[in-house]
Design a protein around this motif. Sequence first.
Motif, PDB file in Angstrom:
ATOM      1  N   LYS A  75       0.824  -1.202   0.000  1.00 43.63           N
ATOM      2  CA  LYS A  75       0.000   0.000   0.000  1.00 43.63           C
ATOM      3  C   LYS A  75       0.865   1.262   0.000  1.00 43.63           C
ATOM      4  O   LYS A  75       1.935   1.300   0.590  1.00 43.63           O
ATOM      5  CB  LYS A  75      -0.906   0.014   1.232  1.00 43.63           C
ATOM      6  CG  LYS A  75      -1.844  -1.162   1.339  1.00 43.63           C
ATOM      7  CD  LYS A  75      -2.620  -1.099   2.658  1.00 43.63           C
ATOM      8  CE  LYS A  75      -3.466  -2.338   2.867  1.00 43.63           C
ATOM      9  NZ  LYS A  75      -4.181  -2.317   4.169  1.00 43.63           N
ATOM     10  N   ARG A  76       0.364   2.270  -0.665  1.00 47.11           N
ATOM     11  CA  ARG A  76       1.046   3.559  -0.655  1.00 47.11           C
ATOM     12  C   ARG A  76       0.647   4.341   0.591  1.00 47.11           C
ATOM     13  O   ARG A  76      -0.536   4.594   0.827  1.00 47.11           O
ATOM     14  CB  ARG A  76       0.681   4.348  -1.925  1.00 47.11           C
ATOM     15  CG  ARG A  76       1.371   5.695  -2.018  1.00 47.11           C
ATOM     16  CD  ARG A  76       1.239   6.282  -3.404  1.00 47.11           C
ATOM     17  NE  ARG A  76       1.592   7.682  -3.435  1.00 47.11           N
ATOM     18  CZ  ARG A  76       1.634   8.428  -4.538  1.00 47.11           C
ATOM     19  NH1 ARG A  76       1.327   7.872  -5.710  1.00 47.11           N
ATOM     20  NH2 ARG A  76       1.958   9.696  -4.490  1.00 47.11           N
ATOM     21  N   ASP A  77       1.639   4.712   1.393  1.00 50.08           N
ATOM     22  CA  ASP A  77       1.381   5.493   2.595  1.00 50.08           C
ATOM     23  C   ASP A  77       1.082   6.946   2.221  1.00 50.08           C
ATOM     24  O   ASP A  77       1.594   7.450   1.210  1.00 50.08           O
ATOM     25  CB  ASP A  77       2.591   5.458   3.524  1.00 50.08           C
ATOM     26  CG  ASP A  77       2.758   4.103   4.195  1.00 50.08           C
ATOM     27  OD1 ASP A  77       1.806   3.298   4.142  1.00 50.08           O
ATOM     28  OD2 ASP A  77       3.849   3.859   4.764  1.00 50.08           O
ATOM     29  N   THR A  79       2.304   9.528   3.345  1.00 46.26           N
ATOM     30  CA  THR A  79       3.524  10.333   3.321  1.00 46.26           C
ATOM     31  C   THR A  79       4.455   9.974   2.152  1.00 46.26           C
ATOM     32  O   THR A  79       5.467  10.646   1.957  1.00 46.26           O
ATOM     33  CB  THR A  79       4.295  10.149   4.646  1.00 46.26           C
ATOM     34  OG1 THR A  79       4.533   8.752   4.867  1.00 46.26           O
ATOM     35  CG2 THR A  79       3.492  10.710   5.813  1.00 46.26           C
ATOM     36  N   ASP A  80       4.145   8.920   1.388  1.00 44.23           N
ATOM     37  CA  ASP A  80       4.980   8.552   0.250  1.00 44.23           C
ATOM     38  C   ASP A  80       4.805   9.578  -0.869  1.00 44.23           C
ATOM     39  O   ASP A  80       3.677   9.854  -1.285  1.00 44.23           O
ATOM     40  CB  ASP A  80       4.592   7.166  -0.280  1.00 44.23           C
ATOM     41  CG  ASP A  80       4.969   6.044   0.670  1.00 44.23           C
ATOM     42  OD1 ASP A  80       5.702   6.319   1.637  1.00 44.23           O
ATOM     43  OD2 ASP A  80       4.528   4.902   0.431  1.00 44.23           O
ATOM     44  N   THR A  86       7.160   4.241  -2.846  1.00 44.73           N
ATOM     45  CA  THR A  86       6.432   3.146  -2.198  1.00 44.73           C
ATOM     46  C   THR A  86       7.056   1.800  -2.538  1.00 44.73           C
ATOM     47  O   THR A  86       7.297   0.968  -1.658  1.00 44.73           O
ATOM     48  CB  THR A  86       4.957   3.148  -2.636  1.00 44.73           C
ATOM     49  OG1 THR A  86       4.351   4.391  -2.288  1.00 44.73           O
ATOM     50  CG2 THR A  86       4.186   2.006  -1.983  1.00 44.73           C
ATOM     51  N   GLU A  90       8.933  -0.680   0.164  1.00 43.33           N
ATOM     52  CA  GLU A  90       8.434  -2.021   0.451  1.00 43.33           C
ATOM     53  C   GLU A  90       9.488  -3.089   0.139  1.00 43.33           C
ATOM     54  O   GLU A  90       9.608  -4.088   0.860  1.00 43.33           O
ATOM     55  CB  GLU A  90       7.161  -2.275  -0.360  1.00 43.33           C
ATOM     56  CG  GLU A  90       5.954  -1.477   0.100  1.00 43.33           C
ATOM     57  CD  GLU A  90       5.360  -2.020   1.395  1.00 43.33           C
ATOM     58  OE1 GLU A  90       5.657  -3.174   1.744  1.00 43.33           O
ATOM     59  OE2 GLU A  90       4.595  -1.281   2.048  1.00 43.33           O
TER      60      GLU A  90
END
Length: 218
Positions: A75-77, A79-80, A86, A90
Amino acid sequence: MVGTRATRRRNEGIQQIAERLRSLPEEQHEPVSSKLAAVLVPLFQDEDGVVKVWLTQRAMHLNSHKGEVCLPGGKRDPTDPDDAFTAKREAQEEMGLQPSSVQVLCQLAPMLSKHLYSVTPVVAQVPADFQPQPNADEVDAVFAMPLSAFLDAHQHIHWDVRSKSTTQRFYRVHSFDYQGYVVWGLTAVIMIRVAELALGRPPDFEVEHPSNARTPRM
């Protein structure tokens, strides 16, 4: 002549492949879902000159996708800053790949996962001497598979699934068996597309169900 060109492409090294991927037109793609994710497609050339991709097998104790073969990603945070960040974050978490060692070559259009995530594949070159350090909390194994295998009919099987929507469309599910690992579903679809673009040739099998209209892929 055609056969000669095909043979040359089968023997291409990582530099030729990297140049081909970098030369792809840069396009802005809209997400296909509000839930964002990204995966890294880490390519390298082994000591025998074979271009391969690193894949992970998810840990059996996880709640979802347990034991499945995947590309490193998630998943893309909030804050990314972007999908490449991302994917690299990961990959570092899952198999110890340092973000600074990753050379991004291109990004492909997002694809919709079965859990309705918009997944962006980030294709990159990584060092040939990289030694994976699997994070036992997330993955059980990290292994390398030849990129060309994703265009090879001898390592491929498929089955067709009818959509439950009103369109009743058929979807083709692809699967590859390699040294006891099974690569299927979205990961297989992503890798077929990456291999097509990287090696400059179509697969030895039909990607789409015959009833579905197909536009040229190359």
